[in-house]
Write a protein that holds these residues in place. Structure first.
Motif, PDB file in Angstrom:
ATOM      1  N   PRO A 114       0.694  -1.389   0.051  1.00  0.00           N
ATOM      2  CA  PRO A 114      -0.009   0.098   0.038  1.00  0.00           C
ATOM      3  C   PRO A 114       0.890   1.322   0.110  1.00  0.00           C
ATOM      4  N   ASN A 115       0.208   2.354  -0.629  1.00  0.00           N
ATOM      5  CA  ASN A 115       0.952   3.515  -0.669  1.00  0.00           C
ATOM      6  C   ASN A 115       1.228   4.079   0.547  1.00  0.00           C
ATOM      7  N   GLN A 116       0.542   4.281   1.466  1.00  0.00           N
ATOM      8  CA  GLN A 116       0.712   4.903   2.765  1.00  0.00           C
ATOM      9  C   GLN A 116       1.771   4.207   3.463  1.00  0.00           C
ATOM     10  N   ILE A 117       1.822   2.700   3.431  1.00  0.00           N
ATOM     11  CA  ILE A 117       3.035   2.031   3.879  1.00  0.00           C
ATOM     12  C   ILE A 117       4.409   2.452   3.622  1.00  0.00           C
ATOM     13  N   GLN A 118       4.426   2.597   2.075  1.00  0.00           N
ATOM     14  CA  GLN A 118       5.667   2.882   1.217  1.00  0.00           C
ATOM     15  C   GLN A 118       6.147   4.136   1.790  1.00  0.00           C
ATOM     16  N   ARG A 119       5.022   5.248   1.908  1.00  0.00           N
ATOM     17  CA  ARG A 119       5.498   6.491   2.247  1.00  0.00           C
ATOM     18  C   ARG A 119       6.329   6.595   3.890  1.00  0.00           C
ATOM     19  N   GLU A 120       5.694   5.793   4.623  1.00  0.00           N
ATOM     20  CA  GLU A 120       6.065   5.575   6.038  1.00  0.00           C
ATOM     21  C   GLU A 120       7.403   4.802   6.030  1.00  0.00           C
ATOM     22  N   LEU A 121       7.516   3.995   5.063  1.00  0.00           N
ATOM     23  CA  LEU A 121       8.823   3.341   5.072  1.00  0.00           C
ATOM     24  C   LEU A 121       9.924   4.108   4.307  1.00  0.00           C
ATOM     25  N   LEU A 122       9.601   5.012   3.559  1.00  0.00           N
ATOM     26  CA  LEU A 122      10.480   5.793   2.979  1.00  0.00           C
ATOM     27  C   LEU A 122      10.969   6.875   3.817  1.00  0.00           C
ATOM     28  N   THR A 153      25.750  -1.338  -2.434  1.00  0.00           N
ATOM     29  CA  THR A 153      25.592  -2.527  -1.322  1.00  0.00           C
ATOM     30  C   THR A 153      24.177  -3.042  -1.646  1.00  0.00           C
ATOM     31  N   LEU A 154      23.817  -4.298  -1.752  1.00  0.00           N
ATOM     32  CA  LEU A 154      22.551  -4.746  -1.670  1.00  0.00           C
ATOM     33  C   LEU A 154      22.052  -5.330  -0.307  1.00  0.00           C
ATOM     34  N   GLN A 155      21.281  -4.785   0.391  1.00  0.00           N
ATOM     35  CA  GLN A 155      20.897  -5.080   1.693  1.00  0.00           C
ATOM     36  C   GLN A 155      19.510  -5.653   1.882  1.00  0.00           C
ATOM     37  N   ARG A 156      19.221  -6.617   2.724  1.00  0.00           N
ATOM     38  CA  ARG A 156      18.136  -7.348   2.678  1.00  0.00           C
ATOM     39  C   ARG A 156      17.707  -6.511   4.320  1.00  0.00           C
ATOM     40  N   PHE A 157      16.309  -6.124   4.186  1.00  0.00           N
ATOM     41  CA  PHE A 157      15.821  -5.251   5.341  1.00  0.00           C
ATOM     42  C   PHE A 157      14.425  -5.652   5.813  1.00  0.00           C
ATOM     43  N   ARG A 158      14.298  -5.268   7.276  1.00  0.00           N
ATOM     44  CA  ARG A 158      13.079  -5.627   7.720  1.00  0.00           C
ATOM     45  C   ARG A 158      12.641  -4.482   8.617  1.00  0.00           C
ATOM     46  N   TRP A 159      11.624  -3.796   8.454  1.00  0.00           N
ATOM     47  CA  TRP A 159      10.905  -2.727   9.099  1.00  0.00           C
ATOM     48  C   TRP A 159       9.585  -3.066   9.902  1.00  0.00           C
ATOM     49  N   TRP A 160       9.660  -2.517  11.146  1.00  0.00           N
ATOM     50  CA  TRP A 160       8.315  -2.721  11.831  1.00  0.00           C
ATOM     51  C   TRP A 160       7.550  -1.325  12.121  1.00  0.00           C
ATOM     52  N   ARG A 161       6.527  -1.349  11.286  1.00  0.00           N
ATOM     53  CA  ARG A 161       5.763  -0.014  11.245  1.00  0.00           C
ATOM     54  C   ARG A 161       5.484   0.450  12.800  1.00  0.00           C
ATOM     55  N   GLN A 162       5.106  -0.293  13.648  1.00  0.00           N
ATOM     56  CA  GLN A 162       4.609   0.208  14.865  1.00  0.00           C
ATOM     57  C   GLN A 162       5.880   0.880  15.692  1.00  0.00           C
ATOM     58  N   SER A 163       6.978   0.268  15.623  1.00  0.00           N
ATOM     59  CA  SER A 163       7.954   0.752  16.598  1.00  0.00           C
ATOM     60  C   SER A 163       8.775   1.659  15.529  1.00  0.00           C
ATOM     61  N   GLY A 164       8.950   1.570  14.433  1.00  0.00           N
ATOM     62  CA  GLY A 164       9.759   2.145  13.478  1.00  0.00           C
ATOM     63  C   GLY A 164      11.228   1.283  13.189  1.00  0.00           C
ATOM     64  N   GLN A 165      11.372   0.318  14.141  1.00  0.00           N
ATOM     65  CA  GLN A 165      12.888  -0.398  13.846  1.00  0.00           C
ATOM     66  C   GLN A 165      13.030  -0.976  12.619  1.00  0.00           C
ATOM     67  N   LEU A 166      14.428  -0.552  12.390  1.00  0.00           N
ATOM     68  CA  LEU A 166      14.844  -1.252  11.007  1.00  0.00           C
ATOM     69  C   LEU A 166      16.111  -2.259  11.285  1.00  0.00           C
ATOM     70  N   THR A 167      16.150  -3.242  10.579  1.00  0.00           N
ATOM     71  CA  THR A 167      17.365  -4.188  10.754  1.00  0.00           C
ATOM     72  C   THR A 167      17.850  -4.102   9.085  1.00  0.00           C
ATOM     73  N   LEU A 168      19.079  -4.166   8.990  1.00  0.00           N
ATOM     74  CA  LEU A 168      19.620  -4.374   7.791  1.00  0.00           C
ATOM     75  C   LEU A 168      20.584  -5.424   7.856  1.00  0.00           C
ATOM     76  N   HIS A 169      20.722  -6.300   6.786  1.00  0.00           N
ATOM     77  CA  HIS A 169      21.647  -7.467   6.560  1.00  0.00           C
ATOM     78  C   HIS A 169      22.337  -7.213   5.263  1.00  0.00           C
ATOM     79  N   GLU A 170      23.545  -6.880   4.966  1.00  0.00           N
ATOM     80  CA  GLU A 170      24.455  -6.969   4.062  1.00  0.00           C
ATOM     81  C   GLU A 170      24.364  -8.179   3.283  1.00  0.00           C
TER      82      GLU A 170
END
Length: 113
Positions: free
Chosen positions: A40-48, A82-99
């Motif tokens: 969804p567009n709203q999720i994408q905006r928050e992610l960016l 660098t290509l990284q795998r990510f996971r982002w939690w919407r509620q907490s805003g936590q972002l994890t990256l794995h190169e």
């Protein structure tokens, strides 16, 4: 008015068609870029915005998927070679990256003949 009955061959063909329709497997669940409602567009905006706050505003999303049940987005991010795998939690805003892949150039690229 008298109701007409279908011809025997037509009746047989209709019965076979009905059996064929009922025998078809259910369609598979939509995943990834197959369906925009999974991104969804709203999720994408928050992610960016979250990426920007994390200092990753020069990066670009390669691919991502929203998981509504888990409340997180996951996918691939490209930044400075660098290509990284990510996971982002919407509620907490936590972002994890794995190169995953680091691309560097040591010499100009040349076309192969």
């Amino acid at each position: 008015m008298q109701q007409q009955r279908p011809a025997p061959r037509l009746k047989s063909a209709m019965e076979q068609l009905g059996a064929w329709v009922l025998d078809q497997p259910e369609p598979t669940a939509l995943e990834g870029q197959c369906c925009d409602r999974l991104r969804p567009n709203q999720i994408q905006r928050e992610l960016l915005e979250s990426l920007k706050r994390s200092g990753l505003d020069g990066s670009s999303l390669v691919d991502w998927r929203w998981d509504a049940r888990q409340g997180h987005a996951k996918g691939w991010l490209w930044q400075a070679g660098t290509l990284q795998r990510f996971r982002w939690w919407r509620q907490s805003g936590q972002l994890t990256l794995h190169e995953q892949l680091n691309c560097t150039t040591t010499a100009p690229l040349q076309a192969l003949r």
